[in-house]
Write a protein that holds these residues in place. Structure first.
Motif, PDB file in Angstrom:
ATOM      1  N   LYS A   1       0.828  -1.207   0.000  1.00  0.00           N
ATOM      2  CA  LYS A   1       0.000   0.000   0.000  1.00  0.00           C
ATOM      3  C   LYS A   1       0.862   1.257   0.000  1.00  0.00           C
TER       4      LYS A   1
ATOM      5  N   THR B   1     -11.774   6.734   4.371  1.00  0.00           N
ATOM      6  CA  THR B   1     -11.015   5.799   3.552  1.00  0.00           C
ATOM      7  C   THR B   1     -10.233   4.845   4.445  1.00  0.00           C
ATOM      8  N   PRO B   2      -9.835   3.663   3.898  1.00  0.00           N
ATOM      9  CA  PRO B   2      -9.014   2.726   4.673  1.00  0.00           C
ATOM     10  C   PRO B   2      -7.717   3.349   5.162  1.00  0.00           C
ATOM     11  N   ASP B   3      -7.126   4.239   4.350  1.00  0.00           N
ATOM     12  CA  ASP B   3      -5.883   4.884   4.764  1.00  0.00           C
ATOM     13  C   ASP B   3      -6.097   5.786   5.984  1.00  0.00           C
TER      14      ASP B   3
ATOM     15  N   THR C   1      -8.412   5.310   8.296  1.00  0.00           N
ATOM     16  CA  THR C   1      -8.604   4.412   9.430  1.00  0.00           C
ATOM     17  C   THR C   1      -7.271   3.880   9.920  1.00  0.00           C
ATOM     18  N   GLU C   2      -6.417   3.480   8.979  1.00  0.00           N
ATOM     19  CA  GLU C   2      -5.094   2.972   9.346  1.00  0.00           C
ATOM     20  C   GLU C   2      -4.289   4.037  10.086  1.00  0.00           C
TER      21      GLU C   2
ATOM     22  N   ASP D   1     -10.375  -3.544  13.857  1.00  0.00           N
ATOM     23  CA  ASP D   1      -9.802  -4.248  12.721  1.00  0.00           C
ATOM     24  C   ASP D   1      -8.507  -4.909  13.189  1.00  0.00           C
TER      25      ASP D   1
ATOM     26  N   ASP E   1      -5.245  -3.879  11.189  1.00  0.00           N
ATOM     27  CA  ASP E   1      -4.767  -2.527  11.495  1.00  0.00           C
ATOM     28  C   ASP E   1      -4.245  -2.449  12.926  1.00  0.00           C
TER      29      ASP E   1
END
Length: 467
Positions: free
Chosen positions: A13, A153-155, A157-158, A451, A454
């Motif tokens: 990623k 977005t997933p980014d 959240t990460e 998650d 994460d």
């Protein structure tokens, strides 16, 4: 997904993100070139206007002045915004000249048409420049802003996990580095020190012993000789045990097939129940759900008022009762309202209690009976809210509540304010209860669905070498 799979996925990623950044830079360069071309077109238009209107002496003088002004503006452009403003000023000047031409007796129709054409062309250039400016991305539209505010977005959240687990990662990393500083070879002293390290990191005594036993053979099989090799093996084994303990877990909330979903929140005072309800209500409201709150914590002073503030802030409805009143009565009124008015979710706040508070535990059982009577499958979730900063005390609380209440999941709050993030490993290993939400900050949108990938990455980032 194993430890190294998680880290390889995040590494891919990062590479993809860097490539996207390079592509964006190239697009920006292309946009700049486009703006330069548009500037040249504008200059050409201004000159054309001057030539076309040279038929009248007084008008020509005015046009010459306008052309000079426009050319000066074009030459002084340094940013897209100033270019647009200059073109608008030029357009106003051309319009003024057109008005003069209309009142002049000696002008020809061709001049007026030329000015009109120039004005339209100038407006078209301005529109093109405005479009080019939006490509650069300096002025997001209202629609874009709204989308970014409601869709995470997933980014993003990460990044929250990364930030929220920084203290835990730093604390565990410091302990691991101290442990490995004295590493020479694998012997009994090595495992004794490892057990101390794990217990200090709040992963729990049971998991520390289990991990130590499994590592005795693992370190030998992996032929771990360097400090990094030993570190990788230790963390990998921790993650393997953690994932095995949660094999059949469901981290998602159980939602009702029809009618309102009822979720009760239990836990000791100060763990963050009311704040968690407020944040979760805001989350579901953004998703388009109709949310109703039940202020059934009638014993703690100010509890109802606090939940009312959250209800007002989130824009959701709330059912309250008198101070020191019957909590079961509040629950009854709330579930009746939820059914009649077709609410999607009912959140029930309850008084802080411990297992040894017999009367409070009986009151909790009474509320559950009322809910089940009105909605057979209710409550669909009983979430235990735990304060991560209390470490092993949180684990003990979870054990007590699990004995006396049908807890279905954990909400772990205040992870960003503690170095005890390892408590998640202990909860899954010893209690086999899924952590469903985690608090990673103080903002209303810092309550995140749990998650595992994460979490593992955020807890061990920088401590694992995947090469």
């Amino acid at each position: 997904m194993g430890l190294f799979d998680i880290f390889r996925r995040h590494k891919k990623k990062q590479v993809s993100s860097e490539s996207a950044s390079t592509s964006t830079a190239s697009q920006s360069t292309s946009t700049t070139a486009s703006l330069s071309t548009t500037t040249s077109t504008s200059t050409s238009i201004s000159i054309s206007t001057s030539v076309a209107q040279s038929q009248s002496q007084s008008v020509s003088g005015s046009l010459s002045q306008s052309t000079s002004l426009s050319t000066s503006m074009v030459m002084s452009l340094s940013t897209t915004t100033s270019l647009i403003q200059s073109l608008r000023a030029s357009q106003e000047a051309v319009s003024a000249v057109e008005s003069q031409l209309s009142s002049s007796q000696s002008t020809g129709m061709s001049v007026s048409q030329s000015v009109s054409t120039s004005s339209v062309t100038s407006e078209s250039s301005s529109t093109s420049l405005a479009s080019s400016t939006s490509l650069v991305g300096k002025t997001p539209t209202a629609d874009t802003t709204t989308t970014e505010a409601t869709v995470e977005t997933p980014d993003q959240t990460e990044a929250k996990y990364d930030r929220g687990l920084e203290k835990s990662r730093t604390g565990f990393g410091a302990r691991l580095n101290r442990f490995l500083a004295n590493f020479r070879h694998v012997d009994e002293d090595f495992f004794d020190d490892l057990e101390d390290l794990l217990i200090e990191s709040d992963v729990g005594y049971d998991m520390a012993m289990k991990l130590s036993d499994s590592l005795r053979e693992e370190v030998k099989l992996e032929n771990a000789k360097s400090k990094q090799d030993v570190s990788n093996v230790i963390i990998e084994k921790m993650v393997d045990i953690y994932e095995a303990a949660g094999k059949d877990e469901n981290p998602n909330l159980q939602m009702a097939k029809e009618g309102p979903t009822v979720i009760m929140f239990v836990g000791v005072n100060g763990a963050g129940k009311t704040t968690t309800i407020g944040k979760m209500a805001a989350r579901f409201k953004k998703e388009g759900k109709r949310v109703l709150l039940a202020a059934a914590d009638t014993f703690r002073a100010g509890a109802t008022e606090q939940l009312e503030v959250w209800a007002q802030r989130d824009g959701v409805d709330i059912v309250t009762g008198p101070e020191n009143g019957d909590p079961a009565a509040v629950v009854f009124d709330a579930v009746q309202k939820a059914k009649k008015e077709n609410y999607d979710i009912l959140f029930v706040d309850t008084a802080g209690r411990l297992q040894n508070k017999v009367n409070l535990m009986k009151e909790l059982a009474k509320m559950k009976r009322i809910l089940t009577r009105e909605i057979p499958d209710a409550p669909h979730e009983v979430l235990l809210v735990l304060d991560a900063t209390t470490g092993q005390n949180a684990l003990n609380q979870a054990k007590l509540f699990k004995q006396s209440t049908d807890v279905t999941g954990i909400v772990l709050t205040k992870l960003d304010g503690t170095a005890r993030g390892g408590i998640v490993l202990a909860i899954r290993n010893e209690l086999h209860l899924p952590v469903k939400y985690v608090g990673l900050g103080e903002k209303v949108d810092d309550l995140e669905k749990f998650d595992a990938g994460d979490f593992v990455y955020g807890l061990f980032k920088g401590l694992v070498d995947v090469n």
